[in-house]
Design a protein around this motif. Structure first.
Motif, PDB file in Angstrom:
ATOM      1  N   PRO A 191      -7.291   4.750   2.045  1.00 19.42           N
ATOM      2  CA  PRO A 191      -8.320   4.168   1.178  1.00 19.42           C
ATOM      3  C   PRO A 191      -8.030   2.743   0.701  1.00 19.42           C
ATOM      4  CG  PRO A 191      -7.003   5.715  -0.073  1.00 19.42           C
ATOM      5  CD  PRO A 191      -6.482   5.750   1.351  1.00 19.42           C
ATOM      6  N   VAL A 192      -7.061   2.092   1.327  1.00 17.91           N
ATOM      7  CA  VAL A 192      -6.763   0.700   0.979  1.00 17.91           C
ATOM      8  C   VAL A 192      -6.770  -0.147   2.246  1.00 17.91           C
ATOM      9  CG1 VAL A 192      -5.408   1.279  -1.084  1.00 17.91           C
ATOM     10  CG2 VAL A 192      -4.259   1.102   1.135  1.00 17.91           C
ATOM     11  N   ALA A 193      -6.826  -1.451   2.070  1.00 19.26           N
ATOM     12  CA  ALA A 193      -6.826  -2.388   3.189  1.00 19.26           C
ATOM     13  C   ALA A 193      -5.697  -3.394   3.016  1.00 19.26           C
ATOM     14  CB  ALA A 193      -8.166  -3.126   3.259  1.00 19.26           C
ATOM     15  N   GLU A 194      -5.266  -4.003   4.120  1.00 20.22           N
ATOM     16  CA  GLU A 194      -4.233  -5.035   4.036  1.00 20.22           C
ATOM     17  C   GLU A 194      -4.716  -6.173   3.145  1.00 20.22           C
ATOM     18  OE1 GLU A 194      -2.868  -6.232   7.911  1.00 20.22           O
ATOM     19  OE2 GLU A 194      -2.048  -4.256   8.375  1.00 20.22           O
ATOM     20  N   GLY A 195      -3.841  -6.630   2.265  1.00 22.69           N
ATOM     21  CA  GLY A 195      -4.184  -7.725   1.372  1.00 22.69           C
ATOM     22  C   GLY A 195      -4.805  -7.271   0.062  1.00 22.69           C
ATOM     23  N   GLN A 196      -5.094  -5.968  -0.042  1.00 24.62           N
ATOM     24  CA  GLN A 196      -5.717  -5.438  -1.259  1.00 24.62           C
ATOM     25  C   GLN A 196      -4.708  -5.286  -2.371  1.00 24.62           C
ATOM     26  OE1 GLN A 196      -8.203  -1.969  -0.618  1.00 24.62           O
ATOM     27  NE2 GLN A 196      -7.789  -1.188  -2.669  1.00 24.62           N
ATOM     28  N   GLU A 197      -5.120  -5.649  -3.592  1.00 28.99           N
ATOM     29  CA  GLU A 197      -4.289  -5.435  -4.771  1.00 28.99           C
ATOM     30  C   GLU A 197      -4.334  -3.954  -5.129  1.00 28.99           C
ATOM     31  OE1 GLU A 197      -2.571  -7.739  -6.516  1.00 28.99           O
ATOM     32  OE2 GLU A 197      -3.300  -9.567  -5.572  1.00 28.99           O
ATOM     33  N   VAL A 198      -3.180  -3.376  -5.433  1.00 27.06           N
ATOM     34  CA  VAL A 198      -3.121  -1.975  -5.832  1.00 27.06           C
ATOM     35  C   VAL A 198      -2.346  -1.834  -7.136  1.00 27.06           C
ATOM     36  CG1 VAL A 198      -3.367  -1.024  -3.504  1.00 27.06           C
ATOM     37  CG2 VAL A 198      -1.089  -1.572  -4.363  1.00 27.06           C
ATOM     38  N   LYS A 199      -2.641  -0.759  -7.845  1.00 25.07           N
ATOM     39  CA  LYS A 199      -1.987  -0.474  -9.114  1.00 25.07           C
ATOM     40  C   LYS A 199      -1.000   0.676  -8.963  1.00 25.07           C
ATOM     41  CE  LYS A 199      -4.379  -3.343 -11.751  1.00 25.07           C
ATOM     42  NZ  LYS A 199      -3.682  -4.553 -12.215  1.00 25.07           N
ATOM     43  N   ASN A 200      -0.062   0.746  -9.895  1.00 26.29           N
ATOM     44  CA  ASN A 200       0.877   1.848  -9.958  1.00 26.29           C
ATOM     45  C   ASN A 200       0.105   3.168 -10.015  1.00 26.29           C
ATOM     46  OD1 ASN A 200       3.078   3.510 -10.429  1.00 26.29           O
ATOM     47  ND2 ASN A 200       3.309   2.907 -12.561  1.00 26.29           N
ATOM     48  N   GLY A 201       0.423   4.093  -9.117  1.00 26.65           N
ATOM     49  CA  GLY A 201      -0.229   5.396  -9.113  1.00 26.65           C
ATOM     50  C   GLY A 201      -1.484   5.469  -8.263  1.00 26.65           C
ATOM     51  N   GLN A 202      -1.904   4.320  -7.716  1.00 25.24           N
ATOM     52  CA  GLN A 202      -3.095   4.306  -6.865  1.00 25.24           C
ATOM     53  C   GLN A 202      -2.792   4.970  -5.521  1.00 25.24           C
ATOM     54  OE1 GLN A 202      -5.111   0.557  -6.792  1.00 25.24           O
ATOM     55  NE2 GLN A 202      -6.328   1.038  -4.982  1.00 25.24           N
ATOM     56  N   VAL A 203      -3.738   5.755  -5.021  1.00 27.93           N
ATOM     57  CA  VAL A 203      -3.554   6.438  -3.739  1.00 27.93           C
ATOM     58  C   VAL A 203      -3.612   5.412  -2.604  1.00 27.93           C
ATOM     59  CG1 VAL A 203      -4.474   8.165  -2.138  1.00 27.93           C
ATOM     60  CG2 VAL A 203      -4.513   8.600  -4.605  1.00 27.93           C
ATOM     61  N   LEU A 204      -2.560   5.417  -1.778  1.00 28.97           N
ATOM     62  CA  LEU A 204      -2.471   4.482  -0.650  1.00 28.97           C
ATOM     63  C   LEU A 204      -2.861   5.165   0.655  1.00 28.97           C
ATOM     64  CD1 LEU A 204       0.978   2.821  -1.448  1.00 28.97           C
ATOM     65  CD2 LEU A 204      -1.285   1.949  -2.001  1.00 28.97           C
ATOM     66  N   LEU A 205      -2.575   6.467   0.742  1.00 28.62           N
ATOM     67  CA  LEU A 205      -2.805   7.170   1.995  1.00 28.62           C
ATOM     68  C   LEU A 205      -2.854   8.668   1.714  1.00 28.62           C
ATOM     69  CD1 LEU A 205      -1.194   6.308   5.371  1.00 28.62           C
ATOM     70  CD2 LEU A 205      -1.009   8.668   4.568  1.00 28.62           C
ATOM     71  N   ILE A 206      -3.711   9.368   2.449  1.00 27.43           N
ATOM     72  CA  ILE A 206      -3.760  10.822   2.334  1.00 27.43           C
ATOM     73  C   ILE A 206      -3.241  11.412   3.637  1.00 27.43           C
ATOM     74  CG2 ILE A 206      -5.216  12.858   1.997  1.00 27.43           C
ATOM     75  CD1 ILE A 206      -7.007  11.107   0.207  1.00 27.43           C
ATOM     76  N   LEU A 207      -2.204  12.239   3.500  1.00 25.94           N
ATOM     77  CA  LEU A 207      -1.519  12.841   4.642  1.00 25.94           C
ATOM     78  C   LEU A 207      -1.733  14.354   4.608  1.00 25.94           C
ATOM     79  CD1 LEU A 207       0.604  12.184   6.955  1.00 25.94           C
ATOM     80  CD2 LEU A 207       2.335  12.897   5.314  1.00 25.94           C
ATOM     81  N   GLU A 208      -2.223  14.901   5.719  1.00 30.62           N
ATOM     82  CA  GLU A 208      -2.401  16.346   5.801  1.00 30.62           C
ATOM     83  C   GLU A 208      -1.214  16.966   6.514  1.00 30.62           C
ATOM     84  OE1 GLU A 208      -5.266  19.083   8.326  1.00 30.62           O
ATOM     85  OE2 GLU A 208      -6.385  18.185   6.669  1.00 30.62           O
ATOM     86  N   PRO A 218       4.153   3.238  -6.090  1.00 29.14           N
ATOM     87  CA  PRO A 218       5.077   3.382  -7.216  1.00 29.14           C
ATOM     88  C   PRO A 218       4.973   2.225  -8.210  1.00 29.14           C
ATOM     89  CG  PRO A 218       6.249   2.484  -5.363  1.00 29.14           C
ATOM     90  CD  PRO A 218       4.828   2.729  -4.888  1.00 29.14           C
ATOM     91  N   ARG A 219       4.189   1.205  -7.870  1.00 32.35           N
ATOM     92  CA  ARG A 219       4.072   0.035  -8.740  1.00 32.35           C
ATOM     93  C   ARG A 219       2.855  -0.802  -8.364  1.00 32.35           C
ATOM     94  NH1 ARG A 219       6.077  -4.280  -5.487  1.00 32.35           N
ATOM     95  NH2 ARG A 219       7.669  -3.662  -3.994  1.00 32.35           N
ATOM     96  N   ASP A 220       2.563  -1.758  -9.243  1.00 31.42           N
ATOM     97  CA  ASP A 220       1.506  -2.713  -8.937  1.00 31.42           C
ATOM     98  C   ASP A 220       1.971  -3.621  -7.803  1.00 31.42           C
ATOM     99  OD1 ASP A 220       0.340  -1.587 -11.154  1.00 31.42           O
ATOM    100  OD2 ASP A 220       0.381  -3.382 -12.389  1.00 31.42           O
TER     101      ASP A 220
END
Length: 78
Positions: free
Chosen positions: A24-41, A52-54
């Motif tokens: 749910p993220v793209a290269e270059g996107q700002e992310v926050k601590n705790g934000q979901v980066l990837l869902i793995l089944e 783990p961090r901003d």
């Protein structure tokens, strides 16, 4: 501290073998601590892998639908 450096690159690694469901993220996107980066089944369970961090997504090395091995680097955050 929780053992995660505030500086340098963080490599998100697969905690177990599985299938990348969505990124749910793209290269270059700002992310926050705790934000979901990837869902793995894995074993029919969906695991939300979180930042783990901003920071900023630096490089995404996998794509949705791809099978990954345990400890494989999925993406990095700077």
């Amino acid at each position: 501290g929780g053992g995660v450096a505030e500086t340098g690159e963080f490599h998100l690694k697969a905690p177990m073998p599985g299938l990348v469901v969505t990124i749910p993220v793209a290269e270059g996107q700002e992310v926050k601590n705790g934000q979901v980066l990837l869902i793995l089944e894995s074993m029919k369970m969906q695991n939300e892998l979180k930042s783990p961090r901003d920071g900023k997504v630096n490089r995404i090395k996998v794509k949705a639908g791809e099978s990954v091995e345990q400890r494989q680097t999925l993406l990095s955050v700077i």
